[in-house]
Design a protein around this motif. Structure first.
Motif, mmCIF file in Angstrom:
data_model
loop_
_atom_site.group_PDB
_atom_site.id
_atom_site.type_symbol
_atom_site.label_atom_id
_atom_site.label_comp_id
_atom_site.label_asym_id
_atom_site.label_seq_id
_atom_site.Cartn_x
_atom_site.Cartn_y
_atom_site.Cartn_z
ATOM 1 N N LEU A 1 6.721 -0.667 3.716
ATOM 2 C CA LEU A 1 6.226 0.049 2.542
ATOM 3 C C LEU A 1 6.157 1.551 2.803
ATOM 4 O O LEU A 1 6.610 2.357 1.981
ATOM 5 C CB LEU A 1 4.844 -0.485 2.164
ATOM 6 C CG LEU A 1 4.084 0.271 1.069
ATOM 7 C CD1 LEU A 1 4.840 0.203 -0.251
ATOM 8 C CD2 LEU A 1 2.673 -0.287 0.907
ATOM 9 N N CYS B 1 -3.022 5.873 0.857
ATOM 10 C CA CYS B 1 -3.594 4.732 0.136
ATOM 11 C C CYS B 1 -4.909 4.315 0.788
ATOM 12 O O CYS B 1 -4.994 4.184 2.008
ATOM 13 C CB CYS B 1 -2.622 3.554 0.141
ATOM 14 S SG CYS B 1 -1.237 3.795 -0.970
ATOM 15 N N LEU C 1 0.374 2.215 -7.424
ATOM 16 C CA LEU C 1 0.296 1.008 -6.608
ATOM 17 C C LEU C 1 -0.771 0.050 -7.137
ATOM 18 O O LEU C 1 -0.599 -1.171 -7.078
ATOM 19 C CB LEU C 1 0.012 1.377 -5.151
ATOM 20 C CG LEU C 1 1.175 2.020 -4.387
ATOM 21 C CD1 LEU C 1 0.744 2.402 -2.977
ATOM 22 C CD2 LEU C 1 2.383 1.090 -4.333
ATOM 23 N N CYS C 2 -1.860 0.593 -7.657
ATOM 24 C CA CYS C 2 -2.890 -0.275 -8.245
ATOM 25 C C CYS C 2 -2.315 -1.081 -9.407
ATOM 26 O O CYS C 2 -2.548 -2.291 -9.525
ATOM 27 C CB CYS C 2 -4.075 0.561 -8.722
ATOM 28 S SG CYS C 2 -5.130 1.187 -7.396
ATOM 29 N N GLN D 1 -1.450 6.295 -5.628
ATOM 30 C CA GLN D 1 -2.498 5.277 -5.525
ATOM 31 C C GLN D 1 -2.635 4.526 -6.848
ATOM 32 O O GLN D 1 -2.722 3.292 -6.868
ATOM 33 C CB GLN D 1 -3.829 5.944 -5.158
ATOM 34 C CG GLN D 1 -5.013 4.998 -5.077
ATOM 35 C CD GLN D 1 -5.267 4.483 -3.676
ATOM 36 O OE1 GLN D 1 -4.591 4.883 -2.741
ATOM 37 N NE2 GLN D 1 -6.242 3.605 -3.526
ATOM 38 N N LEU E 1 0.883 -1.714 -9.940
ATOM 39 C CA LEU E 1 1.916 -2.607 -9.419
ATOM 40 C C LEU E 1 1.290 -3.847 -8.787
ATOM 41 O O LEU E 1 1.769 -4.973 -8.980
ATOM 42 C CB LEU E 1 2.767 -1.861 -8.386
ATOM 43 C CG LEU E 1 3.949 -2.631 -7.796
ATOM 44 C CD1 LEU E 1 5.027 -2.838 -8.858
ATOM 45 C CD2 LEU E 1 4.533 -1.891 -6.590
ATOM 46 N N CYS E 2 0.204 -3.650 -8.040
ATOM 47 C CA CYS E 2 -0.476 -4.777 -7.396
ATOM 48 C C CYS E 2 -1.099 -5.708 -8.431
ATOM 49 O O CYS E 2 -1.113 -6.936 -8.255
ATOM 50 C CB CYS E 2 -1.542 -4.267 -6.432
ATOM 51 S SG CYS E 2 -0.869 -3.409 -4.993
ATOM 52 N N PHE F 1 2.032 -7.480 -2.431
ATOM 53 C CA PHE F 1 1.325 -6.610 -3.375
ATOM 54 C C PHE F 1 0.190 -7.352 -4.082
ATOM 55 O O PHE F 1 -0.825 -6.746 -4.436
ATOM 56 C CB PHE F 1 2.303 -6.024 -4.389
ATOM 57 C CG PHE F 1 3.132 -4.898 -3.848
ATOM 58 C CD1 PHE F 1 2.530 -3.743 -3.386
ATOM 59 C CD2 PHE F 1 4.511 -4.993 -3.780
ATOM 60 C CE1 PHE F 1 3.281 -2.697 -2.873
ATOM 61 C CE2 PHE F 1 5.273 -3.958 -3.267
ATOM 62 C CZ PHE F 1 4.657 -2.803 -2.810
#
Length: 751
Positions: A408, A554, A427-428, A424, A430-431, A491
């Motif tokens: 990653l 992150c 990614l939040c 950040q 995406l997760c 993720f």
């Protein structure tokens, strides 16, 4: 002969063959002040040059060789001696082709490796491994179940795919009707090897081994071109050439002999929706870069030239509207055999390569992602560091989660320095998408959902998701999927520990965000969530948290650590309450979760309420044994170990090696470690007082008895050893007796 001489010699021969009056006419035209805005040749110097040789030397002295040849060619054309001008030009072209190929080899033969010492480069042939490339229709739609299957075996090259798998050399081959594609669109996810592939193409063409139908192959790196600058095709080609004397006119006279490679088109982020009247057919006309490229794509500029375009899948939709006579090829990454080949090209000895590959192959979750070349590079880099420090990878601290984190951070390396807060938040979101998908058994996500979640950021989204273009006539738009199911699971685990200051905008309700619900479902009914849970344990490791913060900014929060500890303590179903009999661990997943944390104190706290291992009918890979050994070494209360009907794999990948290769040869049996070596080594080094060891129906042979004998001699706490239904042989019994005779052996029962 002229073909064997330099262009200057051809000019000299042409002047020598002129009639006296023509020679004087040639000199007269040179006497014009600053001939065609080039350097002026003084009149007195021309008067002294009475012979052809002296005149050529005079031109070279005052103008330089390249300009002298240009002037000579132009003068012959003005004198209506096109035959002589063509001779000079043809020789210049022959010379230039050699110079250009040599330049390409210098530019592309070597590449920088981030692990190399400063200034050191690697030959591309020493590291490049052939990738699986598949020709397929762009509009083919896959069903949900088919996509799940594809994501799990992404780089499989089975017999069913054999008719679609092609090599790089076949990309421009004519079809059954004799039509060769003008444009090849080479598609691949980030890190899949697109740029390395085209660099290899450049070298092999320059060496004369590939695409011999092309006299010129020009490489345009879209990351190095200013998207706002106005350029012509001539400008783009000239920038590829190191010499001022590039014979552009001759190049353009034979466009069918030209291949233009456009690498990383998606990085320009063009819409490619220019009006038809904006395009140009003049290769020398300067236009905005997007317009110039559109003119090439639509066969308006150099319609007979060939193109190779590399891009991520997210750029396909707009690009497809402006391409004609195009061949779509997708890079699927490394097959299992190619992964082995890559490992052997990476390491400097076969021993290191075999050791690293065996370790990676034993970890199916890591090995599955190694179809992506950048993941193979990440794994090799990390294992190389471990081999430098210690020979035994069984004691390696490189967990599955750690390797995914390195993958990653490698992908985000170029973007980690800017907008960390935005990263950040991306990614939040995406997760959240990944977690929702795992809960709902979903791997395909519609374009509308991507936009609603605020994930429509192509430069980031394309790092992790593939865009699937659907057939015309469907009303769902395009759909997206993670490049591999394991990446979605990674993720999904991050969703629970990634700090989020804002609402992620997803549909995950309290039920799905509750980590207790996740752990309970995984333990009881949702075994498909096991890898997500395993990653979760790795993400609460203190070093992993610090690494993510430093490398890409992150912030991970280990807030659920105590909840996770209690879940391990109650994981085995049907266990007795504390203090009431033997508490056994019967699920290998417990050990994999604890290995991912890689924290001794956490492991000890989790295991100290258990006293036994009881495994039945399991096939233990090398990585399974790594997890088991790690936990046994840090387990204070282990008293009994039972394996019944289990197999211990140590070398489980030979069948996938290339037959006849040096690396595919098996070691002699006496040189191979015993299959139970990791287990016995862990039992010798544990702080527990293990009293009982049962290895029943485990396929043990004489080769295993030396390890058992050594264990008997070094573990006085061992009171009972059961080896029923194995084929130890007389030699094995003699080895066991040798261990029994040691003074430190306190065994009371041997069955």
């Amino acid at each position: 002969m002229a073909g064997e001489n330099h262009a200057v010699d051809v000019l000299l021969e042409a002047l020598q063959d002129l009639a006296p009056e023509d020679f004087l006419q040639f000199k007269e035209k040179l006497s014009y002040p600053s001939y065609k805005e080039r350097w002026n040749i003084p009149q007195n110097s021309l008067e002294k040059a009475g012979q052809a040789c002296a005149l050529v030397n005079c031109m070279k002295e005052h103008c330089g060789e390249d300009i002298a040849l240009e002037i000579g060619t132009d003068v012959f054309e003005e004198m209506n001696r096109r035959d002589l001008a063509d001779k000079i030009q043809d020789e210049k072209v022959r010379e230039y082709k050699k110079k250009y190929r040599a330049h390409v080899i210098r530019e592309f033969l070597q590449h920088e490796d981030v692990n190399a010492c400063l200034g050191d480069n690697l030959a591309i042939s020493s590291r490049y491994t052939n990738l699986t490339i598949v020709m397929k229709p762009r509009t083919e739609r896959k069903g949900e179940q088919e996509t799940i299957s594809l994501s799990q075996t992404h780089a499989d090259t089975s017999d069913q795919q054999a008719d679609t798998v092609v090599s790089v050399a076949q990309l421009f081959q004519p079809d059954e009707e004799g039509q060769a594609p003008r444009t090849v669109l080479l598609v691949g996810a980030p890190g899949m090897g697109k740029t390395m592939t085209v660099r290899k193409i450049m070298v092999e063409w320059a060496e004369g081994g590939l695409y011999t139908q092309f006299d010129y192959v020009f490489y345009l790196n879209c990351k190095e071109i200013s998207p706002t600058k106005e350029v012509s095709v001539v400008d783009l080609i000239s920038n590829c050439c190191p010499h001022r004397s590039t014979p552009i006119r001759k190049v353009l006279d034979s466009p069918q002999k030209v291949l233009v490679v456009i690498d990383g088109l998606d990085s320009l982020r063009f819409s490619l929706l220019q009006p038809e009247d904006d395009v140009s057919s003049d290769p020398r006309e300067k236009k905005p870069l997007e317009t110039t490229l559109m003119s090439l794509f639509k066969n308006i500029l150099l319609p007979e030239a060939s193109l190779m375009i590399t891009t991520r899948p997210t750029a396909l939709q707009n690009l497809g509207r402006c391409l004609e006579n195009v061949c779509y090829a997708e890079i699927l990454g490394f097959s299992a055999g190619a992964r082995n080949e890559y490992f052997h090209s990476f390491f400097d000895t076969d021993y290191k390569a075999d050791t690293a590959f065996r370790f990676a192959k034993g970890n199916k979750n890591v090995f599955a992602m190694c179809f992506v070349p950048i993941m193979s590079w990440t794994v090799c880099t990390m294992l190389e560091q471990e081999l430098y420090k210690k020979k035994n990878l069984m004691a390696s601290s490189k967990t599955t989660t750690g390797m995914y984190i390195s993958y990653l951070t490698r992908l985000l390396k170029c973007r980690a320095g800017e907008g960390k807060q935005d990263l950040q938040q991306f990614l939040c979101k995406l997760c959240c998408l990944a977690a929702d998908g795992m809960w709902m058994h979903k791997v395909l996500f519609e374009e509308e959902e991507i936009k609603e979640r605020g994930l429509d950021q192509p430069e980031l989204l394309s790092l992790f998701l593939n865009e699937n273009i659907l057939k015309k006539g469907t009303d769902h738009g395009n759909v997206y999927s993670f490049i591999h199911l394991h990446l979605q699971e990674f993720f999904a685990a991050m969703f629970y520990v990634l700090e989020d200051e804002k609402d992620t905008g997803g549909d995950s309700g309290t039920y799905m965000k509750d980590i207790k619900v996740l752990l309970e479902n995984c333990r009881t009914s949702r075994k498909d969530l096991l890898l997500t849970v395993t990653f979760l344990f790795g993400l609460v490791n203190g070093k992993a948290i610090e690494y993510m913060k430093q490398r890409i900014g992150c912030r991970l929060l280990p807030r659920f650590k105590e909840v996770m500890l209690r879940s391990i303590q109650t994981w085995p179903r049907g266990i007795l309450p504390p203090g009431e009999g033997t508490r056994k661990i019967k699920d290998l997943a417990v050990f994999h979760c604890l290995l991912e944390t890689y924290e001794e104190d956490f492991v000890q706290r989790a295991l100290n309420c258990f006293t036994a291992i009881d495994f039945h009918d399991m096939k233990l890979t090398l990585y399974d044994q790594t997890a088991l050994s790690f936990c046994i070494r840090h387990w204070n209360g282990l008293a009994s170990v039972t394996f019944k009907g289990c197999s211990f794999k140590h070398r489980d990948y030979e069948e996938e090696l290339v037959p006849g290769s040096a690396s595919g040869e098996r070691q002699p049996a006496e040189e191979q470690p015993s299959p139970i070596f990791p287990l016995c080594q862990a039992l010798r080094n544990t702080s527990s007082q293990v009293e009982t060891l049962r290895l029943l129906w485990c396929g043990l042979t004489e080769h295993c008895c030396e390890e058992l004998a050594w264990l008997l001699a070094t573990r006085p706490s061992l009171r009972q050893l059961e080896l029923g239904d194995n084929t130890l042989g007389d030699g094995g019994v003699r080895l066991l007796c040798k261990g029994l005779r040691q003074p430190s052996c306190q065994l009371r029962v041997l069955r």
